[in-house]
Scaffold this motif. Sequence first.
Motif, mmCIF file in Angstrom:
data_model
loop_
_atom_site.group_PDB
_atom_site.id
_atom_site.type_symbol
_atom_site.label_atom_id
_atom_site.label_comp_id
_atom_site.label_asym_id
_atom_site.label_seq_id
_atom_site.Cartn_x
_atom_site.Cartn_y
_atom_site.Cartn_z
ATOM 1 N N VAL A 120 3.651 6.031 -2.887
ATOM 2 C CA VAL A 120 4.910 6.652 -3.315
ATOM 3 C C VAL A 120 4.961 6.714 -4.838
ATOM 4 C CG1 VAL A 120 7.420 6.347 -3.374
ATOM 5 C CG2 VAL A 120 6.176 5.993 -1.239
ATOM 6 N N LEU A 121 4.503 5.666 -5.495
ATOM 7 C CA LEU A 121 4.497 5.639 -6.960
ATOM 8 C C LEU A 121 3.558 6.711 -7.527
ATOM 9 C CD1 LEU A 121 5.486 4.310 -9.531
ATOM 10 C CD2 LEU A 121 3.607 2.667 -9.323
ATOM 11 N N VAL A 122 2.384 6.866 -6.936
ATOM 12 C CA VAL A 122 1.441 7.891 -7.372
ATOM 13 C C VAL A 122 2.036 9.278 -7.154
ATOM 14 C CG1 VAL A 122 -0.794 8.955 -6.850
ATOM 15 C CG2 VAL A 122 -0.612 6.476 -7.091
ATOM 16 N N LEU A 123 2.654 9.498 -6.019
ATOM 17 C CA LEU A 123 3.285 10.785 -5.735
ATOM 18 C C LEU A 123 4.405 11.068 -6.741
ATOM 19 C CD1 LEU A 123 3.464 13.237 -3.887
ATOM 20 C CD2 LEU A 123 5.095 11.944 -2.492
ATOM 21 N N TYR A 124 5.193 10.040 -7.070
ATOM 22 C CA TYR A 124 6.275 10.195 -8.042
ATOM 23 C C TYR A 124 5.722 10.583 -9.415
ATOM 24 C CZ TYR A 124 10.145 9.010 -11.118
ATOM 25 O OH TYR A 124 11.125 9.061 -12.072
ATOM 26 N N VAL A 125 4.653 9.953 -9.835
ATOM 27 C CA VAL A 125 4.050 10.251 -11.133
ATOM 28 C C VAL A 125 3.490 11.671 -11.149
ATOM 29 C CG1 VAL A 125 2.133 9.653 -12.675
ATOM 30 C CG2 VAL A 125 3.585 7.848 -11.737
ATOM 31 N N LEU A 126 2.821 12.087 -10.083
ATOM 32 C CA LEU A 126 2.257 13.436 -10.018
ATOM 33 C C LEU A 126 3.342 14.511 -10.035
ATOM 34 C CD1 LEU A 126 -0.661 12.974 -7.455
ATOM 35 C CD2 LEU A 126 -0.820 13.302 -9.937
ATOM 36 N N VAL A 127 4.404 14.302 -9.286
ATOM 37 C CA VAL A 127 5.504 15.272 -9.263
ATOM 38 C C VAL A 127 6.191 15.320 -10.626
ATOM 39 C CG1 VAL A 127 7.785 15.754 -8.266
ATOM 40 C CG2 VAL A 127 5.872 15.161 -6.774
ATOM 41 N N SER A 128 6.396 14.172 -11.249
ATOM 42 C CA SER A 128 7.017 14.132 -12.574
ATOM 43 C C SER A 128 6.157 14.867 -13.595
ATOM 44 C CB SER A 128 7.225 12.691 -13.026
ATOM 45 O OG SER A 128 8.111 12.030 -12.155
ATOM 46 N N ALA A 129 4.850 14.657 -13.562
ATOM 47 C CA ALA A 129 3.947 15.338 -14.488
ATOM 48 C C ALA A 129 3.969 16.845 -14.260
ATOM 49 C CB ALA A 129 2.528 14.796 -14.334
ATOM 50 N N ALA A 130 4.021 17.271 -13.005
ATOM 51 C CA ALA A 130 4.070 18.705 -12.696
ATOM 52 C C ALA A 130 5.363 19.326 -13.215
ATOM 53 C CB ALA A 130 3.938 18.927 -11.189
ATOM 54 N N VAL A 131 6.473 18.635 -13.081
ATOM 55 C CA VAL A 131 7.751 19.149 -13.572
ATOM 56 C C VAL A 131 7.743 19.237 -15.092
ATOM 57 C CG1 VAL A 131 10.214 18.589 -13.816
ATOM 58 C CG2 VAL A 131 9.101 18.404 -11.583
ATOM 59 N N ILE A 132 7.237 18.219 -15.765
ATOM 60 C CA ILE A 132 7.165 18.236 -17.230
ATOM 61 C C ILE A 132 6.263 19.367 -17.700
ATOM 62 C CG2 ILE A 132 6.311 16.949 -19.235
ATOM 63 C CD1 ILE A 132 7.344 14.407 -17.787
ATOM 64 N N PHE A 133 5.126 19.549 -17.048
ATOM 65 C CA PHE A 133 4.210 20.627 -17.410
ATOM 66 C C PHE A 133 4.872 21.991 -17.187
ATOM 67 C CE2 PHE A 133 0.538 23.435 -16.475
ATOM 68 C CZ PHE A 133 -0.068 23.360 -17.720
ATOM 69 N N GLY A 134 5.599 22.149 -16.092
ATOM 70 C CA GLY A 134 6.304 23.398 -15.815
ATOM 71 C C GLY A 134 7.366 23.698 -16.865
ATOM 72 N N VAL A 135 8.105 22.701 -17.287
ATOM 73 C CA VAL A 135 9.119 22.885 -18.334
ATOM 74 C C VAL A 135 8.442 23.279 -19.646
ATOM 75 C CG1 VAL A 135 10.815 21.658 -19.762
ATOM 76 C CG2 VAL A 135 10.840 21.391 -17.276
ATOM 77 N N PHE A 136 7.320 22.646 -19.959
ATOM 78 C CA PHE A 136 6.574 22.988 -21.174
ATOM 79 C C PHE A 136 6.117 24.448 -21.139
ATOM 80 C CE2 PHE A 136 2.420 23.498 -23.199
ATOM 81 C CZ PHE A 136 2.773 23.242 -24.512
ATOM 82 N N LEU A 137 5.560 24.896 -20.028
ATOM 83 C CA LEU A 137 5.112 26.280 -19.912
ATOM 84 C C LEU A 137 6.277 27.263 -20.029
ATOM 85 C CD1 LEU A 137 2.433 26.178 -17.078
ATOM 86 C CD2 LEU A 137 2.074 26.470 -19.533
ATOM 87 N N PHE A 138 7.390 26.929 -19.406
ATOM 88 C CA PHE A 138 8.555 27.804 -19.460
ATOM 89 C C PHE A 138 9.089 27.933 -20.883
ATOM 90 C CE2 PHE A 138 13.187 28.438 -19.218
ATOM 91 C CZ PHE A 138 13.199 29.679 -18.603
ATOM 92 N N THR A 139 9.202 26.825 -21.603
ATOM 93 C CA THR A 139 9.715 26.894 -22.975
ATOM 94 C C THR A 139 8.739 27.631 -23.893
ATOM 95 O OG1 THR A 139 8.837 24.694 -23.458
ATOM 96 C CG2 THR A 139 11.147 24.838 -22.798
ATOM 97 N N MET A 153 0.827 -1.194 0.000
ATOM 98 C CA MET A 153 0.000 0.000 0.000
ATOM 99 C C MET A 153 0.870 1.256 0.000
ATOM 100 S SD MET A 153 -3.190 0.964 0.025
ATOM 101 C CE MET A 153 -4.492 0.292 0.987
ATOM 102 N N MET A 154 1.919 1.238 0.797
ATOM 103 C CA MET A 154 2.809 2.388 0.875
ATOM 104 C C MET A 154 3.553 2.596 -0.436
ATOM 105 S SD MET A 154 3.636 4.724 2.872
ATOM 106 C CE MET A 154 4.844 5.647 3.713
ATOM 107 N N VAL A 155 3.902 1.504 -1.106
ATOM 108 C CA VAL A 155 4.626 1.586 -2.372
ATOM 109 C C VAL A 155 3.743 2.243 -3.434
ATOM 110 C CG1 VAL A 155 5.701 0.231 -4.212
ATOM 111 C CG2 VAL A 155 6.070 -0.406 -1.833
ATOM 112 N N ALA A 156 2.467 1.926 -3.431
ATOM 113 C CA ALA A 156 1.535 2.512 -4.403
ATOM 114 C C ALA A 156 1.410 4.022 -4.188
ATOM 115 C CB ALA A 156 0.174 1.846 -4.301
#
Length: 77
Positions: free
Chosen positions: A6-25, A1-4
């Motif tokens: 952490v995985l969801v949090l990792y995916v959300l943070v990764s998506a936010a970073v990718i979206f931020g890079v897209f907006l900046f460019t 349960m804890m692994v899931a």
Amino acid sequence: MMVAAVLVLYVLVSAAVIFGVFLFTAWMRQRRLQGPSKVPPGFKRTEEIYYDPTTGVRQRVWYNEATGERFYQREEK
């Protein structure tokens, strides 16, 4: 349960970073295409008009006699 969680949090943070890079460019590209709006000191207005063939933008040409440098300022029609 804890692994899931952490995985969801990792995916959300990764998506936010990718979206931020897209907006900046996208912001940087728009800023670069618009160019500076103020004419630098030492430049004199010429009667020359330049039409950018790729964008169709009309630009006024300014010339610096001391350096030979040209500055292109976007003009509205």
